[in-house]
Design a protein around this motif. Structure first.
Motif, PDB file in Angstrom:
ATOM      1  N   LEU A 241       0.834  -1.207   0.000  1.00  0.00           N
ATOM      2  CA  LEU A 241       0.000   0.000   0.000  1.00  0.00           C
ATOM      3  C   LEU A 241       0.865   1.253   0.000  1.00  0.00           C
ATOM      4  N   ILE A 242       1.932   1.246   0.801  1.00  0.00           N
ATOM      5  CA  ILE A 242       2.791   2.425   0.868  1.00  0.00           C
ATOM      6  C   ILE A 242       3.476   2.659  -0.477  1.00  0.00           C
ATOM      7  N   ARG A 243       3.871   1.584  -1.141  1.00  0.00           N
ATOM      8  CA  ARG A 243       4.485   1.766  -2.466  1.00  0.00           C
ATOM      9  C   ARG A 243       3.482   2.351  -3.447  1.00  0.00           C
ATOM     10  N   MET A 244       2.242   1.850  -3.418  1.00  0.00           N
ATOM     11  CA  MET A 244       1.216   2.393  -4.298  1.00  0.00           C
ATOM     12  C   MET A 244       0.955   3.861  -3.976  1.00  0.00           C
ATOM     13  N   GLN A 245       1.071   4.210  -2.698  1.00  0.00           N
ATOM     14  CA  GLN A 245       0.783   5.582  -2.280  1.00  0.00           C
ATOM     15  C   GLN A 245       1.925   6.539  -2.593  1.00  0.00           C
ATOM     16  N   GLY A 252      -0.942   8.949  -2.789  1.00  0.00           N
ATOM     17  CA  GLY A 252      -2.105   9.424  -2.053  1.00  0.00           C
ATOM     18  C   GLY A 252      -2.014  10.877  -1.650  1.00  0.00           C
ATOM     19  N   GLY A 253      -0.942  11.248  -0.933  1.00  0.00           N
ATOM     20  CA  GLY A 253      -0.809  12.633  -0.527  1.00  0.00           C
ATOM     21  C   GLY A 253      -0.601  13.564  -1.699  1.00  0.00           C
ATOM     22  N   GLY A 254       0.237  13.145  -2.644  1.00  0.00           N
ATOM     23  CA  GLY A 254       0.566  14.016  -3.773  1.00  0.00           C
ATOM     24  C   GLY A 254      -0.625  14.374  -4.632  1.00  0.00           C
ATOM     25  N   PHE A 255      -1.495  13.416  -4.895  1.00  0.00           N
ATOM     26  CA  PHE A 255      -2.692  13.722  -5.674  1.00  0.00           C
ATOM     27  C   PHE A 255      -3.600  14.670  -4.909  1.00  0.00           C
ATOM     28  N   ARG A 256      -3.647  14.523  -3.584  1.00  0.00           N
ATOM     29  CA  ARG A 256      -4.455  15.452  -2.782  1.00  0.00           C
ATOM     30  C   ARG A 256      -3.848  16.859  -2.829  1.00  0.00           C
ATOM     31  N   PHE A 257      -2.526  16.956  -2.801  1.00  0.00           N
ATOM     32  CA  PHE A 257      -1.893  18.271  -2.913  1.00  0.00           C
ATOM     33  C   PHE A 257      -2.172  18.899  -4.279  1.00  0.00           C
ATOM     34  N   MET A 258      -2.148  18.070  -5.325  1.00  0.00           N
ATOM     35  CA  MET A 258      -2.418  18.587  -6.659  1.00  0.00           C
ATOM     36  C   MET A 258      -3.857  19.094  -6.758  1.00  0.00           C
ATOM     37  N   GLY A 286      -3.871  15.766   2.632  1.00  0.00           N
ATOM     38  CA  GLY A 286      -2.666  15.220   2.020  1.00  0.00           C
ATOM     39  C   GLY A 286      -1.569  14.989   3.033  1.00  0.00           C
ATOM     40  N   ASP A 287      -1.410  15.923   3.965  1.00  0.00           N
ATOM     41  CA  ASP A 287      -0.401  15.756   5.023  1.00  0.00           C
ATOM     42  C   ASP A 287      -0.688  14.519   5.865  1.00  0.00           C
ATOM     43  N   LEU A 288      -1.951  14.272   6.123  1.00  0.00           N
ATOM     44  CA  LEU A 288      -2.310  13.112   6.942  1.00  0.00           C
ATOM     45  C   LEU A 288      -2.050  11.800   6.204  1.00  0.00           C
ATOM     46  N   TRP A 289      -2.217  11.774   4.883  1.00  0.00           N
ATOM     47  CA  TRP A 289      -1.832  10.582   4.121  1.00  0.00           C
ATOM     48  C   TRP A 289      -0.330  10.337   4.258  1.00  0.00           C
ATOM     49  N   ARG A 290       0.457  11.399   4.209  1.00  0.00           N
ATOM     50  CA  ARG A 290       1.903  11.260   4.359  1.00  0.00           C
ATOM     51  C   ARG A 290       2.258  10.773   5.773  1.00  0.00           C
ATOM     52  N   GLU A 291       1.547  11.272   6.777  1.00  0.00           N
ATOM     53  CA  GLU A 291       1.806  10.818   8.146  1.00  0.00           C
ATOM     54  C   GLU A 291       1.454   9.340   8.305  1.00  0.00           C
ATOM     55  N   PHE A 292       0.372   8.910   7.663  1.00  0.00           N
ATOM     56  CA  PHE A 292       0.023   7.492   7.676  1.00  0.00           C
ATOM     57  C   PHE A 292       1.141   6.665   7.041  1.00  0.00           C
ATOM     58  N   ALA A 293       1.660   7.120   5.900  1.00  0.00           N
ATOM     59  CA  ALA A 293       2.738   6.392   5.229  1.00  0.00           C
ATOM     60  C   ALA A 293       3.966   6.296   6.124  1.00  0.00           C
ATOM     61  N   LEU A 294       4.284   7.369   6.830  1.00  0.00           N
ATOM     62  CA  LEU A 294       5.436   7.359   7.725  1.00  0.00           C
ATOM     63  C   LEU A 294       5.230   6.366   8.872  1.00  0.00           C
ATOM     64  N   ALA A 295       4.034   6.359   9.440  1.00  0.00           N
ATOM     65  CA  ALA A 295       3.755   5.425  10.532  1.00  0.00           C
ATOM     66  C   ALA A 295       3.878   3.976  10.056  1.00  0.00           C
ATOM     67  N   ALA A 296       3.367   3.709   8.864  1.00  0.00           N
ATOM     68  CA  ALA A 296       3.458   2.359   8.310  1.00  0.00           C
ATOM     69  C   ALA A 296       4.897   1.973   8.009  1.00  0.00           C
ATOM     70  N   ALA A 297       5.651   2.913   7.436  1.00  0.00           N
ATOM     71  CA  ALA A 297       7.047   2.620   7.100  1.00  0.00           C
ATOM     72  C   ALA A 297       7.860   2.316   8.349  1.00  0.00           C
ATOM     73  N   ARG A 298       7.603   3.013   9.432  1.00  0.00           N
ATOM     74  CA  ARG A 298       8.335   2.753  10.674  1.00  0.00           C
ATOM     75  C   ARG A 298       8.053   1.343  11.195  1.00  0.00           C
ATOM     76  N   MET A 299       6.822   0.874  11.018  1.00  0.00           N
ATOM     77  CA  MET A 299       6.501  -0.496  11.444  1.00  0.00           C
ATOM     78  C   MET A 299       7.198  -1.521  10.560  1.00  0.00           C
ATOM     79  N   LEU A 315      -6.681   4.937   8.938  1.00  0.00           N
ATOM     80  CA  LEU A 315      -7.402   4.913   7.660  1.00  0.00           C
ATOM     81  C   LEU A 315      -8.889   5.202   7.865  1.00  0.00           C
ATOM     82  N   HIS A 316      -9.487   4.660   8.905  1.00  0.00           N
ATOM     83  CA  HIS A 316     -10.896   4.970   9.193  1.00  0.00           C
ATOM     84  C   HIS A 316     -11.074   6.471   9.433  1.00  0.00           C
ATOM     85  N   ALA A 317     -10.137   7.065  10.172  1.00  0.00           N
ATOM     86  CA  ALA A 317     -10.205   8.505  10.420  1.00  0.00           C
ATOM     87  C   ALA A 317     -10.059   9.286   9.117  1.00  0.00           C
ATOM     88  N   GLN A 318      -9.186   8.799   8.226  1.00  0.00           N
ATOM     89  CA  GLN A 318      -9.006   9.477   6.936  1.00  0.00           C
ATOM     90  C   GLN A 318     -10.277   9.384   6.095  1.00  0.00           C
TER      91      GLN A 318
END
Length: 336
Positions: A241-245, A252-258, A286-299, A315-318
């Motif tokens: 999922l993180i790779r797709m994002q 995910g975040g980048g498209f939201r920023f665009m 978009g920032d929150l998608w990036r924060e989700f990706a960071l949390a996942a990457a750390r795991m 993800l439910h919150a998003q």
């Protein structure tokens, strides 16, 4: 030979970047965010029945070619698309168009592009770039790949492999070019129409895999991951999922920023300041998608304990945030 006066432009995403370059080259300067927004390309989709390397397809934008098709009505012009069964036919047609001075969009596989950095060369068949000429000395194609800083070139054999790669989203030699020149749109009509379409897709898509329901659905899938019984399988799923994002397109975040940049620009064009306020909220999403990706990457990297339930909650919150946002956005343009 090369198309006269073609100017390469770097972009955030391949299809929106190519279409922005095409309409600009043919007489209508249009930013990449405006191209993305007018074609109603923003969405979310979780498609467990379509597999990439055995894992479900996740997308943060509408399917390939949506931007190519979606710009034609608002800009009142037509795009010609052609596919081919044989590489020889596809190469001959591309040469014919380039010899006529056309700038031509191509769908290709990233894996077979030798000018791409090695870590970006994986089997993804929906990349887009522009061909604007050929080197008469050695036959190399002159290319403008919007994800690169500058123009590049490619040998005919390599480009043929990229254009006729097999697998999911096989390009089949797809090329596309305008049949007529794009026209300045009636902004007060096309902007609200495009926004309404995006809001409907995010909130009321008929399939439960698309829009905010798709985000909630993948959140539930995360909650079912076997973190204790099979941590490596759980990490593989999360990493996918993180790779797709974060690595495919602008994610995910980048498209939201665009899309936020589109709303900012649209606010001025249609004199609707509330769109600028909503653009700021979309940046936060978009920032929150990036924060989700960071949390996942750390795991995944064992810097934090593996906890799919925590990621599911994020993800439910998003999903809830995007549901509220798109309801407000749809209301804003309905009342304008």
């Amino acid at each position: 030979m090369a198309a006269a006066c073609f100017v390469h432009q770097h972009a955030s995403h391949c299809e929106s970047g190519v279409m922005s370059a095409i309409v600009r080259h043919y007489g209508l300067p249009l930013s990449e965010p405006m191209v993305f927004g007018l074609s109603s390309a923003l969405t979310f989709a979780f498609l467990p029945f379509i597999k990439l390397s055995g894992l479900p397809l996740v997308s943060y934008r509408m399917p390939p070619r949506t931007i190519i098709r979606g710009l034609q009505k608002p800009l009142r012009f037509s795009m010609r698309t052609e596919t081919f069964r044989r590489p020889e036919k596809g190469a001959a047609r591309l040469d014919e168009l380039l010899d006529a001075g056309r700038v031509v969009g191509l769908q290709v596989s990233v894996f077979w592009l030798p000018f791409m950095p090695q870590n970006f060369r994986f089997h993804f068949n929906a990349h887009n770039l522009l061909a604007y000429g050929r080197d008469e000395a050695n036959g190399d194609y002159l290319l403008s790949d919007p994800v690169l800083e500058g123009p590049t070139r490619c040998a005919p054999a390599d480009l043929a492999k990229a254009r006729f790669a097999r697998g999911l989203l096989a390009p089949k030699g797809l090329l596309y070019y305008p049949d007529s020149a794009p026209q300045e749109p009636a902004w007060e009509r096309v902007v609200p129409a495009a926004i309404k379409k995006t809001a409907r897709t995010m909130l009321h898509a008929p399939l439960p895999f698309v829009g905010v329901r798709g985000i909630a659905r993948i959140a539930r899938a995360f909650g079912r991951l076997p973190a204790a019984a099979d941590p490596q399988a759980a990490k593989l799923y999360i990493g996918h999922l993180i790779r797709m994002q974060e690595e495919i397109g602008t994610g995910g975040g980048g498209f939201r920023f665009m899309y936020a940049a589109f709303l900012e620009e649209a606010a001025t064009l249609v004199a609707l300041p509330v769109l600028a306020e909503l653009a700021a909220q979309m940046v936060e999403i978009g920032d929150l998608w990036r924060e989700f990706a960071l949390a996942a990457a750390r795991m995944i990297r064992d810097r934090d304990p593996l906890n799919p339930n925590h990621l599911a909650a994020l993800l439910h919150a998003q999903a809830a945030r995007e549901k509220t946002f798109f309801a407000m956005l749809g209301k804003a343009v309905r009342l304008s």
